[in-house]
Enzyme design. Sequence first.
Site, PDB file in Angstrom:
ATOM      1  N   ALA A   1       0.858  -1.190   0.000  1.00  0.00           N
ATOM      2  CA  ALA A   1       0.000   0.000   0.000  1.00  0.00           C
ATOM      3  C   ALA A   1       0.895   1.242   0.000  1.00  0.00           C
ATOM      4  CB  ALA A   1      -0.962   0.008   1.193  1.00  0.00           C
ATOM      5  N   LEU A   2       1.819   1.257  -0.946  1.00  0.00           N
ATOM      6  CA  LEU A   2       2.880   2.268  -0.960  1.00  0.00           C
ATOM      7  C   LEU A   2       2.337   3.676  -1.169  1.00  0.00           C
ATOM      8  CD1 LEU A   2       5.774   0.645  -3.042  1.00  0.00           C
ATOM      9  CD2 LEU A   2       5.195   0.372  -0.618  1.00  0.00           C
ATOM     10  N   HIS A   3       2.918   4.626  -0.415  1.00  0.00           N
ATOM     11  CA  HIS A   3       2.624   6.047  -0.604  1.00  0.00           C
ATOM     12  C   HIS A   3       3.957   6.791  -0.656  1.00  0.00           C
ATOM     13  CE1 HIS A   3       3.512   6.258   3.646  1.00  0.00           C
ATOM     14  NE2 HIS A   3       2.498   5.455   3.931  1.00  0.00           N
TER      15      HIS A   3
ATOM     16  N   HIS B   1       6.757   5.778   1.771  1.00  0.00           N
ATOM     17  CA  HIS B   1       7.569   4.614   1.370  1.00  0.00           C
ATOM     18  C   HIS B   1       8.535   5.003   0.248  1.00  0.00           C
ATOM     19  CE1 HIS B   1       3.768   2.526   2.779  1.00  0.00           C
ATOM     20  NE2 HIS B   1       4.681   1.919   3.500  1.00  0.00           N
TER      21      HIS B   1
ATOM     22  N   GLN C   1      10.362   7.687  10.108  1.00  0.00           N
ATOM     23  CA  GLN C   1      10.259   8.323  11.431  1.00  0.00           C
ATOM     24  C   GLN C   1       8.810   8.354  11.924  1.00  0.00           C
ATOM     25  OE1 GLN C   1      12.284   9.385  13.720  1.00  0.00           O
ATOM     26  NE2 GLN C   1      10.864  10.604  14.964  1.00  0.00           N
TER      27      GLN C   1
ATOM     28  N   SER D   1      -0.637   4.291   5.157  1.00  0.00           N
ATOM     29  CA  SER D   1      -1.496   3.411   4.353  1.00  0.00           C
ATOM     30  C   SER D   1      -2.904   3.405   4.932  1.00  0.00           C
ATOM     31  CB  SER D   1      -0.937   1.992   4.334  1.00  0.00           C
ATOM     32  OG  SER D   1       0.393   2.025   3.869  1.00  0.00           O
TER      33      SER D   1
END
Length: 285
Positions: A32-34, A37, A148, A186
Site C-alpha cells: 500500500a505504498l505512498h 515509502h 520516522q 497506508s
Amino acid sequence: MQIITNPDEMRDQCRALRASGQRLGFVPTMGALHEGHLSLLHAAARECDVVAASLFVNPLQFGPSEDLARYPRDFEGDRAKFEAAGVKLLFAPGVEQMYAGPSLTFVTVESMSDRLCGRSRPGHFRGVTTVVSKLFHIVEPDVAYFGQKDAAQAAIIRRMVRELNFPVAIVVCPIVRASDGVALSSRNAYLNPEQRQAAQVLHRALARAEQAVSQGERRAQALVAEARAEFAREPHARLDYLEIVDPDTLEPVDDVSGGALLAVAAFLGTTRLIDNVVIPPQRNP
Ligand code: PAF
C-alpha cells in the site's frame, strides 16, 4: 525488477549482489505504498548501489481484533511503484513461506515493546522485531531504511540491531506529510472525508506543543496539556495516547530540555493513526 517469493532464493540473490561488491540497501514494507515509502526507496537508491525491498503484510504484528484482513493490498500498483523507484529485488513471500507453522521463536526488545503503541497493541512490536529479524537474515542488507512516522518502531529496531549485533546500518527518514499536515499512512485510505478533516488534529496538537517549546515551556506535563487542548476541540478524534518520552529508550521524561519525542496516537472512527515530533535539545530560555 525480479520478484522472489522463496526466502532461500532471495538470500542467494542478495548474497550474489553483495559478493560482486555492491552495497545493498533494503526497504521492508507491508505494501500500500505512498510517498512516505517512496522517500525510503529513493534514499536507498541514492545511498546504495542496489536496492532490495520486501512486501509482506505480517500477521504477527496484528492483534486479533485489528485490521489484518482489511489491510489495504494492491500488488500490481505496488509492483509498478517499486519498479519505478529502481528496486532490483522485490521479496514478496506468502505467509506460509515466512511462517512454515505455528512459531515458537520470537524476538522481543523487552520493556520498550510495551511503550506507546506497544501498550495499546500488545504483541505488536514483538511481531515487528521478529519479522524484521527474519528479513534481515534473508536479505543481509548493508543498510535498512525505516520511517520516522513510527518513531517507536525505529527506536526498537535500532536497539535490537545494536543488542543482537546485526551487521546492518539503520537509516530513519523524515515523516512525509500531505498538504494539510496529515502524516502519510497506508491507513489514511480508511478515512471518510469527515474523518480525514478531523485527522489534522494530530499534527495541530504536535505543532501547538512545539510552539509552546519555542516560547520557553520545558515541562512535559504542560506540553501534553497544550496538545490535549487541541484534541478537546475535535469531537471526531479519540485520543489513544499522547506522551513525551526519551527518543532512544521511550521512557517518559519530565522535562524536554535534553531533547524528547512527543508521540501521539488517536482513533478516527475505528482507524488508529499515529504521528510524532522530535523536540531537539533546548537552550534555556
Ligand atoms: O513499518 C512497517 O511497514 C512494518 O512494521 C515493517 C517494518 C515492514 C515490518 O512488517
